[in-house]
Design an enzyme around this catalytic site. Structure first.
Site, PDB file in Angstrom:
ATOM      1  CB  CYS A 200       4.515  -5.592  56.685  1.00  0.00           C
ATOM      2  SG  CYS A 200       4.225  -4.120  57.677  1.00  0.00           S
ATOM      3  CG  ASP A 385      22.720  13.551  47.051  1.00  0.00           C
ATOM      4  OD1 ASP A 385      23.833  13.522  47.292  1.00  0.00           O
ATOM      5  OD2 ASP A 385      22.120  13.943  46.138  1.00  0.00           O
ATOM      6  CB  CYS A 405      -0.483  -2.240  59.471  1.00  0.00           C
ATOM      7  SG  CYS A 405       0.886  -1.826  58.310  1.00  0.00           S
ATOM      8  CB  CYS A 408      -0.095  -4.800  62.471  1.00  0.00           C
ATOM      9  SG  CYS A 408       1.315  -6.057  62.653  1.00  0.00           S
ATOM     10  CB  CYS A 413       5.150  -6.492  62.846  1.00  0.00           C
ATOM     11  SG  CYS A 413       4.914  -4.775  62.654  1.00  0.00           S
TER      12      CYS A 413
END
Length: 423
Positions: A200, A385, A405, A408, A413
């Site tokens: 994060c 790729d 999380c 969190c 976030c």
């Protein structure tokens, strides 16, 4: 003595170090010339850090893909680093005023600016030691340019693919990249995190900034975004690390080669963040295990953590501690592998080299550093790729991207996840 930690710009007490400035100061000339001659042929590199796009002109004047839409942008997102000494001050100010990576609470802006101003002269000295600036932009441009050449062949339906750079704390910045996307008539953009392992504080911080700048500029709907948010087990990445380790092992006498201990060194993380469930620690472990599997576990290995800041607990054991303790037990030969980085910068060129010099002073004479993947075509092919699979899968991000999380409490976030879920 007191040494200034070059990567996190904090004071820390260590043993004295030898002067290796001249060796690091020649890094750019020696490394870049070897790269051009021995590894691959690339176009000349412009040092103009304000240029956000790399080789952005579509081939033969093409401005649309075969689908009739504009070019596909691949945005290489990373922390960045000052390309010259004048950029060090602004770089530190952006870093210390970002609460996503260094939370300072209510005084974030004022205290962050104060710390940055106080530390700029010392940090400039450290960048002088490695040639006057970070090579991270150089390598990112090479990786992006070569990757997009491969993508044009692998994915003609979304060609042309144009590489852009968006650094969080040094030019080219996120807001500049967005202006360049607009100028290039881009329709689809892939935010490609150059942190293979998610945290994060790193990948999250870069994407938080992308969200903020899109909103500030009113560009929320200007591009179709998708995200390559983590790739700790990508086979090209694993093979590139393994190849670099194998090349370094060859520099040891054959009779001691199998006894060399491989020390995977990653930037540390505060235990408060680890306790919340940040996936970075176990994704680092996954990468190192995959590399050792590729090497058939021929050598012993250790995971270690560098660049701790301040008195609070961080992930351990620390890289310099590991070197010293193994050395005290008679282990003189070790290889330091910067497992969390896609290009060399201050933490590899200065900090790891300082550890090596410390070790020599203590009689631990066989410690060597593996270069980051830099211009490895094995790694660049792996990046191509990865992005090709991402484009063809037509998914906006990995399944793990929306998993917060467990502990969190960050509003940014939640805002990041909600924002990109709309694409």
């Amino acid at each position: 003595m007191i040494r200034f930690c070059p990567s996190c710009f904090a004071l820390k007490r260590t043993a004295p170090v030898l002067n290796h400035t001249s060796r690091l100061g020649n890094y750019f000339n020696n490394t870049f010339s070897k790269f051009s001659v021995n590894r691959m042929s690339v176009s000349s590199y412009s040092s103009d850090a304000s240029s956000t796009v790399m080789d952005e002109s579509p081939p033969n004047g093409v401005t649309k893909s075969v689908s009739g839409k504009g070019p596909t942008a691949v945005v290489m997102m990373n922390m960045g680093g000052p390309s010259n000494l004048d950029e060090v001050g602004p770089f530190l100010e952006r870093l210390f005023t970002d609460g996503d990576i260094i939370p300072l609470g209510y005084f974030q802006n004022s205290l962050g600016k104060f710390i940055a101003k106080r530390r700029t002269p010392k940090v400039q000295n450290h960048y002088s030691d490695i040639g006057g600036g970070s090579p991270i932009l150089h390598w990112t441009r090479i990786q992006g340019s070569e990757m997009c050449k491969i993508l044009d062949k692998k994915c003609p339906e979304s060609a042309p693919h144009l590489p852009f750079v968006a650094f969080r704390y040094a030019p080219p910045l996120t807001e500049d990249m967005l202006d360049e996307l607009k100028k290039a008539n881009v329709s689809r953009a892939v935010a490609f995190s150059q942190y293979p392992q998610w945290s994060c504080a790193t990948s999250g911080a870069s994407l938080n900034e992308l969200r903020r700048k899109l909103i500030e500029k009113g560009m929320e709907k200007d591009f179709e975004w998708s995200i390559v948010d983590r790739w700790p087990l990508q086979q090209g990445l694993i093979n590139a690390f393994a190849e670099n380790i194998e090349e370094t092992l060859k520099t040891y006498p054959e009779d001691v080669r199998d006894d060399v201990v491989i020390v995977f060194s990653a930037h540390s993380l505060p235990m408060s963040q680890v306790a919340k469930g940040d996936p970075y620690v176990y994704e680092i472990a996954a990468t190192s295990q995959a590399v050792m599997k590729r090497l058939n576990y021929k050598n012993k290995f250790v995971n270690a953590w560098q660049s701790k800041v301040g008195p609070l607990p961080w992930m351990s054991p620390a890289t310099d501690f590991v070197i010293e303790q193994l050395g005290n037990r008679g282990q003189k030969n070790m290889i330091l592998v910067p497992i969390a980085f896609t290009s060399d910068h201050i933490e590899t060129l200065k900090e790891l080299e300082d550890y090596i010099e410390d070790a020599k002073q203590k009689g631990i004479t066989g410690v060597k550093r593996v270069s980051s993947i830099n211009g490895s075509m094995t790694a660049i092919q792996g990046m191509a790729d990865l992005v090709a699979e991402h484009l063809k899968a037509k998914v906006p991000y990995s399944r793990q991207f929306t998993q917060r999380c467990p502990g969190c409490t960050s509003e940014s976030c939640a805002e990041r996840i909600n924002f990109f879920q709309d694409f």
